[in-house]
Enzyme design. Structure first.
Site, short mmCIF file in Angstrom:
data_model
loop_
_atom_site.label_atom_id
_atom_site.label_comp_id
_atom_site.label_asym_id
_atom_site.label_seq_id
_atom_site.Cartn_x
_atom_site.Cartn_y
_atom_site.Cartn_z
N ARG A 256 8.74 -10.39 -56.08
CA ARG A 256 7.81 -11.46 -56.47
C ARG A 256 8.27 -12.02 -57.81
O ARG A 256 8.05 -11.41 -58.84
CB ARG A 256 6.39 -10.86 -56.59
N HIS A 260 1.57 -12.90 -60.29
CA HIS A 260 0.81 -12.58 -59.08
C HIS A 260 0.02 -13.81 -58.62
O HIS A 260 0.02 -14.18 -57.46
CB HIS A 260 -0.14 -11.41 -59.33
N TYR A 269 3.95 -6.92 -68.33
CA TYR A 269 4.27 -5.63 -67.68
C TYR A 269 5.66 -5.52 -67.05
O TYR A 269 5.95 -4.52 -66.41
CB TYR A 269 3.19 -5.28 -66.66
C1 LIG Z 1 -9.41 -4.24 -51.12
C2 LIG Z 1 -8.89 -5.00 -52.30
N1 LIG Z 1 -8.59 -4.35 -53.44
C3 LIG Z 1 -8.12 -5.04 -54.51
C4 LIG Z 1 -7.96 -6.40 -54.44
C5 LIG Z 1 -7.43 -7.17 -55.65
N2 LIG Z 1 -6.04 -7.56 -55.32
C6 LIG Z 1 -5.76 -8.81 -54.90
S1 LIG Z 1 -4.13 -8.99 -54.56
C7 LIG Z 1 -3.79 -7.41 -55.00
C8 LIG Z 1 -2.38 -6.87 -54.94
C9 LIG Z 1 -1.80 -6.83 -53.58
O1 LIG Z 1 -0.47 -6.43 -53.64
P1 LIG Z 1 0.47 -6.48 -52.39
O2 LIG Z 1 -0.28 -6.02 -51.19
O3 LIG Z 1 1.71 -5.77 -52.73
O4 LIG Z 1 0.74 -8.04 -52.16
P2 LIG Z 1 1.49 -9.08 -53.12
O5 LIG Z 1 0.43 -9.71 -53.98
O6 LIG Z 1 2.49 -8.33 -53.90
O7 LIG Z 1 2.09 -10.10 -52.21
C10 LIG Z 1 -4.93 -6.74 -55.42
C11 LIG Z 1 -4.98 -5.36 -55.90
C12 LIG Z 1 -8.31 -7.05 -53.23
N3 LIG Z 1 -8.16 -8.36 -53.09
N4 LIG Z 1 -8.76 -6.34 -52.17
#
Ligand SMILES: Cc1ncc(C[n+]2csc(CCOP(=O)(O)OP(=O)(O)O)c2C)c(N)n1
Ligand SMILES: [Mg+2]
Length: 357
Positions: A256, A260, A269
């Site tokens: 990525r 985010h 970070y």
């Molecule tokens: C159940 C839940 N926990 C926490 C969040 C907050 N949150 C939104 S995106 C994210 C990270 C997701 O990471 P990943 O699955 O690796 O996808 P990426 O963003 O890297 O594409 C988090 C923790 C959420 N949306 N839903």
């Protein structure tokens, strides 16, 4: 576990691979990746200017969504996370429809009820993104099982990040599909971060692929920035699925490169050298180099494509800026056939507040 690569970082073919991908597919995929990259950049700028509320980008990961969509049948179901607008574009969703969604205006298919980047399109069999991470994984397993029960030669592909694999839903979905031999493709974009959580703090396994073996699921690990590796792995997974051999897990290794979301500052970070390292592995430039060497693309075509995309997106933004918000009543519509009295009461309160403010 090794990572399958068919095209190296210079766009040269590797491991004795000879592409059988049709030229039009390759060119359409390239265009969809370019459109995704441009739209994401423009939406982030609009968020910074205060025009829209939020935006996420798939910078550096466009090949995962587009390469996978290109290898599917148009009738296959796609359950995106939120970095997969490229899959929507590959299926023909227009920049204008997408910008309406990002504005949450009256022409947004979701009627402004979702956050931006929570797109979907019923006509294209792309199920609307849901914010809670991982919830779409069992949904896709269920959808795939339904395809099997109905004897439809279709698969359901669900995209998710490596962070989503720590959710219970991932395990429930994988086990369900494995036991029922449902034609589900679990496509994990391992971009190494879940907001600020680095992969090494996410799980103790060697990546995500070993989890597939744990559920007895056919598993591939591929270079997620290599169009041919993504395309071929999804094509192979789809064949496996529709032949009734059960689900497939694909772990696509990528990075990525952006924040985010617009609510994040990744300089807090991770070192910039890490980001720079991955710029060299850019999936869009890699495919372009291949196409140029194969005589399918050149500087002139590139220039006109970029101009065309810029014009299309600029026009879409101008239109969205002039589009009304969804009607207030849409807040309480579409769940029940008739709006219940309790909801009407709440709607009246909001309406009065709106007209008095
Ligand atoms: C159940 C839940 N926990 C926490 C969040 C907050 N949150 C939104 S995106 C994210 C990270 C997701 O990471 P990943 O699955 O690796 O996808 P990426 O963003 O890297 O594409 C988090 C923790 C959420 N949306 N839903
Ligand atoms: Mg991630």
């Amino acid at each position: 576990m090794e990572t399958l690569q068919y095209m190296n970082e210079n766009g040269e073919l590797a491991n004795g691979y000879a592409p059988e991908v049709a030229e039009e597919v390759m060119i359409d995929a390239y265009k969809a990746m370019r459109l995704a990259r441009h739209v994401d950049e423009r939406m982030i700028t609009l968020q910074r200017q205060g025009t829209i509320t939020f935006a996420l980008s798939s910078l550096g990961e466009e090949c995962c969504s587009v390469g996978a969509a290109a290898a599917l049948d148009p009738g296959d179901w796609i359950y995106p996370q939120y970095r997969e607008n490229g899959a929507l574009f590959y299926r023909g969703f227009s920049a204008e429809d997408y910008v309406h969604h990002m504005f949450g205006d009256a022409k947004d298919l979701g009627k402004g009820r979702q956050m931006p980047n929570h797109f979907g399109c019923r006509e294209l069999n792309v199920v609307t993104v849901s914010s809670p991470i991982g919830t779409k994984i069992p949904h896709a397993a269920g959808c795939a099982y339904a395809m099997k029960l109905q004897n439809e030669a279709l698969a359901a592909l669900v995209f998710f990040g490596e962070g989503a694999t720590s959710e219970g839903d991932f395990h429930a979905g994988m086990n369900f599909a494995a036991v029922l031999e449902a034609p589900a493709i679990f496509f994990c974009r391992n971009n190494q971060y879940a907001i600020s959580t680095k992969e090494s703090s996410q799980y103790h396994s060697e990546g995500v692929a070993p989890k597939g073996a744990g559920y007895g699921i056919e598993t591939y690990r591929v270079d997620g920035n290599d169009f041919f590796a993504v395309y071929e792995s999804v094509a192979k997974a789809r064949k496996h699925c529709v032949e009734g051999k059960g689900p497939v897990l694909i772990e696509a290794m990528t990075y990525r490169r952006g924040a985010h979301s617009t609510s994040d500052d990744p300089t807090r970070y991770r070192p910039k050298e890490e980001v720079e390292e991955w710029e060299k592995k850019d999936p869009v430039i890699r495919l372009r180099r291949y196409m140029e060497n194969a005589g399918l693309w050149d500087g002139g075509k590139e220039k006109s494509l970029l101009q065309e995309i810029e014009n299309e997106v600029t026009k879409a933004i101008e239109i969205a800026k002039k589009t009304e918000k969804p009607p207030l009543i849409s807040l309480v519509e579409d769940v029940y056939e008739e709006i219940p009295a309790t909801l009407m009461e709440q709607y009246e309160d909001v309406r009065q507040h709106h007209t008095s403010s």
